[in-house]
Enzyme design. Structure first.
Site, PDB file in Angstrom:
ATOM      1  N   GLU A 203       0.835  -1.215   0.000  1.00 30.39           N
ATOM      2  CA  GLU A 203       0.000   0.000   0.000  1.00 30.39           C
ATOM      3  C   GLU A 203       0.856   1.245   0.000  1.00 30.39           C
ATOM      4  OE1 GLU A 203      -2.291   3.402   1.709  1.00 30.39           O
ATOM      5  OE2 GLU A 203      -0.463   2.476   2.458  1.00 30.39           O
TER       6      GLU A 203
ATOM      7  N   HIS B 249       4.390   7.640  10.183  1.00 23.00           N
ATOM      8  CA  HIS B 249       5.480   7.453   9.210  1.00 23.00           C
ATOM      9  C   HIS B 249       6.852   7.845   9.772  1.00 23.00           C
ATOM     10  CE1 HIS B 249       3.168   7.104   5.105  1.00 23.00           C
ATOM     11  NE2 HIS B 249       2.794   6.206   5.999  1.00 23.00           N
TER      12      HIS B 249
END
Length: 794
Positions: free
Chosen positions: A139, A242
């Site tokens: 993804e 992230h």
């Protein structure tokens, strides 16, 4: 929780790495087989490992084309013993971005899905429809694995709806921020089944407007599979999304439990729903939906909302017309007074916006941007107080000089009506635009109007009495409370995004704009109090003092933007690529070569805070643009070049790198074909991530290629970008491009560059890059990798 800890213990799971393609896949298969052994006879479990190869174009990040080879999907189908014709899909992804453990994005969702599979498989009650669990392995490579599944897997044809589990933060509540398209029955399913609802059509319209630089697999299932669905994401603490801090210990067990309760209930509801089989029959119209303080969700068809909105606006307009025309002899006078108040309200808003944005621009110019990033209260003290003070000042001056000796109750009344008029116009316009978020305006018209009608006698009495104020506040309670709740959700999502929105956007201006808009909304029905009370001098002095003191402190640099606090880090993101570049001419000779560490700070501050710690990274090494090369001759991993000014990235000279697995780029053929066209065919082999950049020369045009759907999609700026990734044991990448060319093309027809990115393994970091990363302060998240860049002209 054990599932989550074990997945993240594998480490960063970058596509193409053994961690992602072997270790994570093997772990998932072990757990699925263990669940299968414990399942009851009511169910049948099928498992498939899919390794698709494909290509598609997408208009995300300005537009680019994606190519993937041999990536991995782990697919599980839970169905009744006799099989099922229709299915609902649940999607998570087990890959992560490089150099991060990816606990919330998206290992926790995969852990929740394993637990749901375990729970459903142990139930003695058979389901009506199948549930397909897709653990997708690519993804983060911009939605490649979901495309491979929905366009190529045999089970995809049976899917009638999906739930996508995502993250834009670490833990907290999972927000439903996209549904549909259309298919109101899906929202009704969530409303009926979810135990801890948290959903907002406002979030949906913000996300789909494109102002948030992110996308999810929802888009792929919607656009390539034509399947409706629900998109959920954790949104709390986006500061560490992230980054290396996205670890499993930061996700509370309560958060996992809550998500599991909700998703299990909704999946079970859909898998036993008669509507799933005929979902295409229920594809009519959008739906307005919003949760009420996380207690329950209100949802109704958008067409019902449109009727309600127009009726509410019409009642408000009728009320205002009646007010102006009473008595008829004074209608013109009333109209003048009304429009003067309306004008002053708008002027006060414009003045406030200009003033506060000017302050924000000043703070940005002097290098004090993001001073509120770690201390959110600073933004309220700086921009909130400035906005409130400016609003009060404009109306105070109007009261003193323009409305001298006028009846205070009359002024209070007319400014209330002016605010009501503005809200009614905004309601009508937003409804006309087809936005479901217009329900907020309905609250701001209906409740104040109701309050006014209930206490209209109090308005005409002398002074703002305690009874009047209490009744007035009661009338405003619902819109104010909901607006505060919504504002907090928006700030919780947007503030962290300002730390990763690139160097093009002034984050202080964006946040100041938000604060001004919220101040204008919350003050809209309190402007009349400025005219009703005796004096606002004390309030004005207090607000101005707080603003001035905060501004002085911000300018002095006392509020450092970033934090390395172990419990609550708010790091600065920096990306470093040790790059070796070679530029070839038409004859294939190398005409220029260089090597350096290319540095991008992911926010507006660039590297100004880093220079004191690493002095050689300074403004003397700004990156030059190679004008003749696509994307300035720089090895962008994605086409995010428009998010960064070239003056806001740096190129530190460093020794050349020699990867042990270098890229091999071969021209297979050059064919002249009719109608002045040339077809160039290539073969490339290299690491798991490569970027291809194409720029046709003047007079030439890229007419077709073997990528996407055959129609080349240009990125913003006119060059073409292709993102390539592969799993293990992928064959070399073959592609061709076809160009229409002019009669004369002495300096070639196309420039084509290829960058190879080494995100893991022995080629990832050079000794120089490693040494530099070690020197970065602990309040940064510095992600580094090596890459090569080759430019060719044909």
């Amino acid at each position: 929780r054990a599932y989550l800890d074990n997945i993240t213990a594998i480490g960063p799971r970058t596509v193409g790495s053994p961690e992602n393609e072997v270790l994570a896949v093997n772990y998932l298969l072990e757990q699925i087989r263990a669940i299968e052994r414990e399942s009851t006879d009511a169910h049948k479990i099928s498992v498939d490992i899919q390794r698709p190869t494909g290509t598609f174009s997408i208009d995300f990040l300005g537009g680019f084309t994606s190519y993937y080879a041999n990536i991995t999907n782990v697919v599980v189908k839970l169905e009744p013993r006799d099989g099922a014709e229709h299915a609902v899909l649940s999607n998570c992804h087990f890959d992560s971005v490089p150099n991060t453990p990816g606990a919330s994005d998206d290992a926790v969702s995969c852990a929740v899905m394993l637990e749901i599979l375990n729970t459903l498989s142990k139930s003695s009650e058979p389901l009506q429809h199948a549930v397909i669990f897709l653990f997708n392995g690519a993804e983060e490579n911009i939605l490649q694995a979901s495309h491979g599944f929905i366009t190529q897997h045999e089970w995809a044809k049976s899917i009638r709806a999906f739930i996508n589990l995502e993250a834009a933060g670490v833990g907290g509540k999972e927000l439903v921020f996209q549904t549909g398209p259309e298919n109101p029955w899906l929202v009704q399913a969530y409303v009926a089944a979810a135990k801890h609802p948290f959903a907002s059509v406002v979030a949906q319209e913000i996300f789909q407007s494109g102002i948030i630089p992110a996308d999810t697999d929802f888009r792929i299932y919607r656009d390539f599979g034509n399947v409706p669905g629900i998109d959920l994401a954790f949104i709390e603490n986006g500061y560490i999304y992230h980054t290396k801090y996205d670890t499993s210990d930061r996700i509370l067990t309560d958060s996992i439990q809550r998500a599991g309760d909700n998703i299990l209930a909704v999946l079970k509801y859909l898998a036993t729903s008669d509507k799933l089989a005929k979902s295409f029959e229920y594809r009519h119209g959008n739906v307005v939906f919003f949760d009420v303080f996380g207690l329950f969700v209100l949802a109704y068809p958008a067409r019902v909302g449109t009727i309600m909105n127009y009726i509410t606006a019409a009642i408000a307009f009728l009320y205002l017309i009646k007010k102006v025309l009473q008595p008829k002899t004074r209608a013109i006078h009333n109209l003048k007074k009304f429009f003067t108040a309306f004008g002053f309200t708008l002027i006060s808003w414009v003045c406030t916006l200009v003033t506060v944005l000017s302050v924000a621009a000043f703070v940005s110019v002097i290098g004090r941007s993001l001073s509120w990033y770690t201390h959110f209260y600073v933004s309220v003290f700086l921009y909130g107080t400035a906005a409130a003070a400016k609003l009060i000042l404009v109306h105070r001056l109007a009261k003193k000089f323009f409305y001298k000796n006028m009846n205070e109750q009359y002024l209070g009344d007319i400014f209330f009506d002016a605010s009501l008029m503005i809200w009614s116009i905004v309601l009508a316009v937003i409804t006309q635009m087809g936005l479901c978020s217009a329900f907020i305006c309905t609250l701001w018209v209906a409740f104040p109007l109701l309050a006014k009608l209930m206490i209209h006698k109090e308005f005409s009495q002398k002074g703002a009495t305690v009874k009047f104020v209490m009744m007035y506040m009661l009338g405003m309670f619902v819109p104010y409370l909901y607006m505060m709740y919504l504002s907090w959700t928006v700030f919780e999502m947007f503030t962290p995004i300002m730390g990763r929105s690139g160097s093009e956007i002034l984050p202080d201006v964006v946040l100041a704009g938000f604060i001004v808009v919220i101040t204008m909304i919350l003050s809209s029905y309190f402007i009349n109090f400025i005219y009703l009370v005796k004096s606002t001098k004390t309030t004005l002095i207090t607000l101005t003092t707080v603003f001035v003191v905060t501004l002085i402190l911000v300018c002095s640099g006392i509020f450092f933007p970033y934090s390395s606090d172990a419990a609550n880090p708010k790091p600065k993101r920096v990306f470093l690529q040790h790059t070796s570049r070679r530029f070839h001419d038409l004859d294939g000779n190398v005409v220029k070569r260089d090597s350096g560490i290319w540095i991008n700070g992911f926010d507006y501050n660039g590297i100004s805070h880093i220079t004191p710690h690493v002095p050689e990274i300074n403004d003397t090494i700004r990156t030059p643009c190679e004008e003749q090369a696509p994307f300035c001759g720089l090895p962008w991993i994605l086409p995010v070049h428009l998010m960064f000014w070239l003056v806001k990235n740096w190129y530190l000279p460093a020794p050349e790198i020699f990867p042990r697995s270098p890229i091999h780029f071969k021209v297979l053929s050059k064919e002249l074909i009719p109608w002045n066209s040339v077809r160039l065919s290539f073969e490339v082999s290299g690491p798991s991530h490569m970027s291809l950049y194409i720029r046709p020369h003047e007079g030439s045009a890229l007419s077709t290629w073997s990528l996407g759907d055959g129609m080349p999609v240009a990125s913003s700026g006119g060059d073409y970008f292709v993102f390539y990734s592969r799993g293990l044991q992928a064959t070399p990448w073959h592609f061709w491009v076809e160009l229409t060319v002019p009669e004369k093309h002495s300096d070639g027809i196309v420039s084509l560059a290829i960058a190879a990115h080494y995100f893991f393994g022995e080629d990832q970091t050079s000794p120089q890059l490693y040494a530099l990363l070690e020197r970065f302060p602990n309040w940064t998240f510095s992600s580094g990798w090596s890459c090569t860049y080759d430019l060719f002209v044909f």
